[in-house]
Design a protein around this motif. Structure first.
Motif, PDB file in Angstrom:
ATOM      1  N   GLN A 230      10.841   9.934   6.065  1.00  0.00           N
ATOM      2  CA  GLN A 230      11.235  10.555   7.322  1.00  0.00           C
ATOM      3  C   GLN A 230      10.463   9.949   8.487  1.00  0.00           C
ATOM      4  OE1 GLN A 230      10.376  14.745   7.710  1.00  0.00           O
ATOM      5  NE2 GLN A 230      12.011  15.064   9.184  1.00  0.00           N
ATOM      6  N   LYS A 231       9.268   9.441   8.205  1.00  0.00           N
ATOM      7  CA  LYS A 231       8.398   8.962   9.280  1.00  0.00           C
ATOM      8  C   LYS A 231       8.454   7.456   9.480  1.00  0.00           C
ATOM      9  CE  LYS A 231       5.355  12.927   8.787  1.00  0.00           C
ATOM     10  NZ  LYS A 231       6.366  13.660   8.015  1.00  0.00           N
ATOM     11  N   LEU A 232       8.774   6.710   8.449  1.00  0.00           N
ATOM     12  CA  LEU A 232       8.918   5.267   8.604  1.00  0.00           C
ATOM     13  C   LEU A 232       9.826   4.737   7.508  1.00  0.00           C
ATOM     14  CD1 LEU A 232       5.667   3.403   7.445  1.00  0.00           C
ATOM     15  CD2 LEU A 232       6.151   5.754   6.872  1.00  0.00           C
ATOM     16  N   ASP A 233      10.383   3.556   7.756  1.00  0.00           N
ATOM     17  CA  ASP A 233      11.341   2.997   6.806  1.00  0.00           C
ATOM     18  C   ASP A 233      10.591   2.316   5.660  1.00  0.00           C
ATOM     19  OD1 ASP A 233      10.426   1.389   8.867  1.00  0.00           O
ATOM     20  OD2 ASP A 233      12.058  -0.050   8.684  1.00  0.00           O
ATOM     21  N   ILE A 234      10.877   2.778   4.449  1.00  0.00           N
ATOM     22  CA  ILE A 234      10.171   2.277   3.268  1.00  0.00           C
ATOM     23  C   ILE A 234      11.169   1.928   2.182  1.00  0.00           C
ATOM     24  CG2 ILE A 234       8.047   3.570   3.712  1.00  0.00           C
ATOM     25  CD1 ILE A 234       9.007   5.640   1.672  1.00  0.00           C
ATOM     26  N   THR A 235      10.702   1.112   1.246  1.00  0.00           N
ATOM     27  CA  THR A 235      11.435   0.816   0.020  1.00  0.00           C
ATOM     28  C   THR A 235      10.575   1.286  -1.142  1.00  0.00           C
ATOM     29  OG1 THR A 235      12.522  -1.111   0.996  1.00  0.00           O
ATOM     30  CG2 THR A 235      12.479  -0.977  -1.396  1.00  0.00           C
ATOM     31  N   ALA A 236      11.099   2.216  -1.936  1.00  0.00           N
ATOM     32  CA  ALA A 236      10.350   2.776  -3.065  1.00  0.00           C
ATOM     33  C   ALA A 236      10.849   2.177  -4.373  1.00  0.00           C
ATOM     34  CB  ALA A 236      10.489   4.296  -3.092  1.00  0.00           C
ATOM     35  N   THR A 237       9.938   1.716  -5.211  1.00  0.00           N
ATOM     36  CA  THR A 237      10.264   1.169  -6.525  1.00  0.00           C
ATOM     37  C   THR A 237       9.572   2.008  -7.595  1.00  0.00           C
ATOM     38  OG1 THR A 237      10.420  -1.071  -5.606  1.00  0.00           O
ATOM     39  CG2 THR A 237      10.199  -0.868  -7.997  1.00  0.00           C
ATOM     40  N   ILE A 238      10.375   2.660  -8.432  1.00  0.00           N
ATOM     41  CA  ILE A 238       9.818   3.466  -9.525  1.00  0.00           C
ATOM     42  C   ILE A 238       9.559   2.550 -10.708  1.00  0.00           C
ATOM     43  CG2 ILE A 238      10.151   5.470 -11.005  1.00  0.00           C
ATOM     44  CD1 ILE A 238       9.973   6.105  -8.028  1.00  0.00           C
ATOM     45  N   ASN A 239       8.316   2.486 -11.124  1.00  0.00           N
ATOM     46  CA  ASN A 239       7.924   1.607 -12.228  1.00  0.00           C
ATOM     47  C   ASN A 239       8.217   2.260 -13.579  1.00  0.00           C
ATOM     48  OD1 ASN A 239       6.801  -0.272 -10.314  1.00  0.00           O
ATOM     49  ND2 ASN A 239       5.061   1.125 -10.103  1.00  0.00           N
ATOM     50  N   GLY A 240       8.088   1.475 -14.633  1.00  0.00           N
ATOM     51  CA  GLY A 240       8.418   1.966 -15.960  1.00  0.00           C
ATOM     52  C   GLY A 240       7.561   3.130 -16.416  1.00  0.00           C
ATOM     53  N   ASP A 241       6.340   3.232 -15.898  1.00  0.00           N
ATOM     54  CA  ASP A 241       5.458   4.328 -16.307  1.00  0.00           C
ATOM     55  C   ASP A 241       5.586   5.544 -15.400  1.00  0.00           C
ATOM     56  OD1 ASP A 241       4.351   3.275 -14.044  1.00  0.00           O
ATOM     57  OD2 ASP A 241       2.358   2.905 -14.882  1.00  0.00           O
ATOM     58  N   GLY A 242       6.582   5.522 -14.505  1.00  0.00           N
ATOM     59  CA  GLY A 242       6.815   6.669 -13.631  1.00  0.00           C
ATOM     60  C   GLY A 242       6.090   6.596 -12.305  1.00  0.00           C
ATOM     61  N   THR A 243       5.192   5.632 -12.127  1.00  0.00           N
ATOM     62  CA  THR A 243       4.505   5.477 -10.850  1.00  0.00           C
ATOM     63  C   THR A 243       5.424   4.804  -9.840  1.00  0.00           C
ATOM     64  OG1 THR A 243       3.575   3.328 -11.505  1.00  0.00           O
ATOM     65  CG2 THR A 243       2.280   5.310 -12.010  1.00  0.00           C
ATOM     66  N   VAL A 244       5.016   4.813  -8.580  1.00  0.00           N
ATOM     67  CA  VAL A 244       5.850   4.259  -7.523  1.00  0.00           C
ATOM     68  C   VAL A 244       5.061   3.221  -6.728  1.00  0.00           C
ATOM     69  CG1 VAL A 244       5.223   6.078  -5.869  1.00  0.00           C
ATOM     70  CG2 VAL A 244       7.370   4.842  -5.584  1.00  0.00           C
ATOM     71  N   SER A 245       5.765   2.187  -6.291  1.00  0.00           N
ATOM     72  CA  SER A 245       5.218   1.195  -5.366  1.00  0.00           C
ATOM     73  C   SER A 245       6.036   1.260  -4.084  1.00  0.00           C
ATOM     74  CB  SER A 245       5.286  -0.217  -5.967  1.00  0.00           C
ATOM     75  OG  SER A 245       4.563  -0.276  -7.187  1.00  0.00           O
ATOM     76  N   LEU A 246       5.355   1.132  -2.945  1.00  0.00           N
ATOM     77  CA  LEU A 246       6.027   1.254  -1.654  1.00  0.00           C
ATOM     78  C   LEU A 246       5.848  -0.015  -0.837  1.00  0.00           C
ATOM     79  CD1 LEU A 246       5.033   4.877  -0.521  1.00  0.00           C
ATOM     80  CD2 LEU A 246       7.112   4.149  -1.690  1.00  0.00           C
ATOM     81  N   ASN A 247       6.930  -0.430  -0.193  1.00  0.00           N
ATOM     82  CA  ASN A 247       6.906  -1.535   0.748  1.00  0.00           C
ATOM     83  C   ASN A 247       7.609  -1.127   2.028  1.00  0.00           C
ATOM     84  OD1 ASN A 247       6.688  -2.970  -2.035  1.00  0.00           O
ATOM     85  ND2 ASN A 247       6.160  -4.557  -0.585  1.00  0.00           N
ATOM     86  N   SER A 248       7.290  -1.828   3.098  1.00  0.00           N
ATOM     87  CA  SER A 248       7.989  -1.593   4.356  1.00  0.00           C
ATOM     88  C   SER A 248       9.396  -2.160   4.256  1.00  0.00           C
ATOM     89  CB  SER A 248       7.236  -2.261   5.515  1.00  0.00           C
ATOM     90  OG  SER A 248       8.034  -2.277   6.682  1.00  0.00           O
ATOM     91  N   ALA A 249      10.396  -1.367   4.665  1.00  0.00           N
ATOM     92  CA  ALA A 249      11.773  -1.849   4.639  1.00  0.00           C
ATOM     93  C   ALA A 249      12.031  -2.849   5.758  1.00  0.00           C
ATOM     94  CB  ALA A 249      12.747  -0.674   4.750  1.00  0.00           C
ATOM     95  N   SER A 250      11.226  -2.794   6.827  1.00  0.00           N
ATOM     96  CA  SER A 250      11.393  -3.729   7.942  1.00  0.00           C
ATOM     97  C   SER A 250      10.746  -5.071   7.649  1.00  0.00           C
ATOM     98  CB  SER A 250      10.792  -3.137   9.225  1.00  0.00           C
ATOM     99  OG  SER A 250      11.464  -1.959   9.590  1.00  0.00           O
ATOM    100  N   ALA A 251       9.763  -5.077   6.754  1.00  0.00           N
ATOM    101  CA  ALA A 251       9.093  -6.324   6.364  1.00  0.00           C
ATOM    102  C   ALA A 251       8.746  -6.194   4.887  1.00  0.00           C
ATOM    103  CB  ALA A 251       7.842  -6.558   7.204  1.00  0.00           C
ATOM    104  N   SER A 252       9.594  -6.741   4.030  1.00  0.00           N
ATOM    105  CA  SER A 252       9.463  -6.532   2.586  1.00  0.00           C
ATOM    106  C   SER A 252       8.137  -7.026   2.038  1.00  0.00           C
ATOM    107  CB  SER A 252      10.620  -7.230   1.864  1.00  0.00           C
ATOM    108  OG  SER A 252      10.636  -8.615   2.160  1.00  0.00           O
ATOM    109  N   GLY A 253       7.492  -7.960   2.704  1.00  0.00           N
ATOM    110  CA  GLY A 253       6.219  -8.472   2.225  1.00  0.00           C
ATOM    111  C   GLY A 253       5.042  -7.570   2.535  1.00  0.00           C
ATOM    112  N   VAL A 254       5.258  -6.533   3.317  1.00  0.00           N
ATOM    113  CA  VAL A 254       4.177  -5.615   3.682  1.00  0.00           C
ATOM    114  C   VAL A 254       4.163  -4.449   2.701  1.00  0.00           C
ATOM    115  CG1 VAL A 254       3.266  -4.090   5.472  1.00  0.00           C
ATOM    116  CG2 VAL A 254       4.337  -6.257   6.113  1.00  0.00           C
ATOM    117  N   SER A 255       3.097  -4.363   1.904  1.00  0.00           N
ATOM    118  CA  SER A 255       2.973  -3.315   0.888  1.00  0.00           C
ATOM    119  C   SER A 255       2.215  -2.125   1.458  1.00  0.00           C
ATOM    120  CB  SER A 255       2.241  -3.855  -0.340  1.00  0.00           C
ATOM    121  OG  SER A 255       2.017  -2.834  -1.279  1.00  0.00           O
ATOM    122  N   LEU A 256       2.771  -0.936   1.262  1.00  0.00           N
ATOM    123  CA  LEU A 256       2.129   0.291   1.737  1.00  0.00           C
ATOM    124  C   LEU A 256       1.321   0.972   0.640  1.00  0.00           C
ATOM    125  CD1 LEU A 256       5.188   1.718   3.688  1.00  0.00           C
ATOM    126  CD2 LEU A 256       3.058   0.973   4.728  1.00  0.00           C
TER     127      LEU A 256
END
Length: 466
Positions: A230-256
């Protein structure tokens, strides 16, 4: 001897049969008890935000037995619970987050651009109206330049105009401060959510897959992701162990959010109120582009507000220069060249009237005409176009606000539609739960009946042996 062997074999078969019935019945009681528990949890959390419907996955139990009316080595062992499964659709969830991010930006822009419109105040006490009244008072004075009352009215109108400039500038400054304060709160919320999500990742890794506890942790994980989206554009990737990795949707190389730790967002405010954001993670700091979400809305409206303030300051400076230049071209009631009527040390917030004596208005022209300079003010008014420029500032903001309202309406509809689609998958339908409750109750009763049949069979065998 043969009859005894056959009798022993039959007793063994009946013993196996009863044992199988007990195993089947007890496994059913356990499995359907778990299923009924899941239904109860669904009903209890039907209105809980972020809760995803639970279902209990079951499978047949393979067992080897010998039953009188089946062939030997029959596979017939009952049912068992495999695990608790959340009703979830990652694709629908991703779309809902994108829609929520777009709505966050649009709603924020609509809110604060509306505040800018209120600050500009195009009403009777606003800059535009007071400018018009000032020039009208000068026209009235030109009809009788020696009238002290009309001179006082012109000076009062000029003071009202300076007050309108200061008030508008102060209001825009408060809007700018409000935007920065609200943005800072959201930045703090983003950092708190990133830290909580990092800690939650560690807890999820240790939770047993398919357990109710794991499902609850995944609900919390998705809620935190939704808050961030809701606060910023992100890309969420759910990993095989259930954890999540987040990146900026405006700059895919920027990891949050990464395995080594969460990112930390910082807000930077320029002297004119414009906002920019940076991200610190893994020992490095990079600019954080925000193309959507409330932070994007704050950055955009902060820029729009800074533009309006700059336009107002420029208009105020031109008004001061125009009036002082006009005043210098005339003669006041004391026969002296006109002195400055206005002063402005900085922006429009510093605009002040510089004289208090109405006699110091340079009404006469240098040629001795009593109202010559006042008549010249009409030409100055037309050439400077101060009122038109003010109207342009108000009109420009009104157009941007109208566009923001249209964007907000479309974004809100998209958000509502996408969330309804996700809720259709993960939400709790009480009618469906009622049907499942009836089905599982019947299955539970059937399992209990199997055990009862086994007990009655054993009792019959005992009675036959008496």
């Amino acid at each position: 001897m043969v009859r005894r062997r056959h009798a022993a074999r039959r007793r063994q078969q009946w013993s196996t049969f009863v044992s199988d019935l007990l195993a089947i019945g007890s496994s059913g009681l356990s499995a359907y008890r778990n299923a009924l528990s899941a239904v109860g949890e669904n009903v209890a959390n039907a209105d809980t935000p972020g809760y995803s419907r639970r279902t209990v996955r079951m499978q047949a139990v393979d067992a080897t037995g010998s039953m009188p009316f089946y062939k030997d080595q029959v596979v017939f062992g009952g049912v068992e619970t495999v695990g608790v499964q959340r009703a979830w659709d990652e694709f629908k969830a991703a779309e809902a987050r994108q829609a929520d991010s777009a709505a966050g930006r649009a709603d924020t822009r609509q809110q604060w651009l509306g505040a800018v419109e209120s600050a500009l105040d195009d009403g009777p006490t606003g800059v535009g109206s007071t400018l018009t009244r000032f020039f009208a008072s000068a026209t009235t004075l030109a009809g009788d330049p020696g009238d002290p009352l009309k001179r006082s009215q012109m000076l009062t109108a000029l003071e009202d105009t300076t007050r309108a400039f200061r008030s508008t500038a102060d209001s825009l400054s408060r809007v700018s401060d409000g935007i920065a304060s609200a943005a800072k709160l959201d930045v703090d919320s983003v950092n708190a959510s990133l830290a909580a999500l990092y800690n939650l990742n560690g807890t999820i890794r240790t939770a047993s897959p398919g357990s109710s506890a794991r499902a609850s942790l995944e609900d919390q994980r998705d809620q935190l992701i939704d808050q961030l989206s809701q606060k910023l554009d992100i890309t969420a990737t759910i990993n095989g162990d259930g954890t999540v990795s987040l990146n900026s949707a405006s700059a895919s190389g920027v990891s949050l959010l990464q395995g080594t730790g969460p990112g930390f967002v910082t807000m930077n405010r320029a002297t004119d109120g414009r906002l920019a954001f940076t991200l610190s993670i893994g020992g490095s700091t990079t600019p954080l582009p925000v193309g959507s979400g409330t932070l994007s809305g704050y950055a955009d409206t902060a820029s729009q507000t800074a533009d309006r303030r700059a336009q107002l300051d420029a208009l105020g400076a031109d008004f001061v220069a125009t009036i002082n230049d006009w005043q210098a071209g005339g003669i006041d009631a004391n026969g002296n060249p006109g002195a400055d009527l206005l002063s402005q040390a900085g922006g429009a917030t510093t605009m002040q009237i510089a004289v208090a004596d109405p006699a110091l208005i340079a009404a006469a022209g240098t040629d001795g005409t009593a109202n010559g300079n006042l008549i010249a003010l009409d030409g100055v008014r037309a050439s400077a176009g101060l009122e038109d420029r003010w109207g342009g500032i108000v009109s420009q903001n009104a157009q941007v606000l109208a566009s923001a309202k249209s964007e907000a309406a479309a974004a809100d509809s998209w958000r509502d539609f996408s969330k309804a689609a996700l809720d259709g998958v993960s939400g709790v339908d009480l009618d469906r739960e009622a049907a499942d409750l009836l089905r599982y109750q019947q299955a539970y009763s059937a399992s209990a009946r199997i055990i009862q049949v086994a007990r009655e069979t054993v009792q019959s065998l005992f009675d036959a042996l008496r």
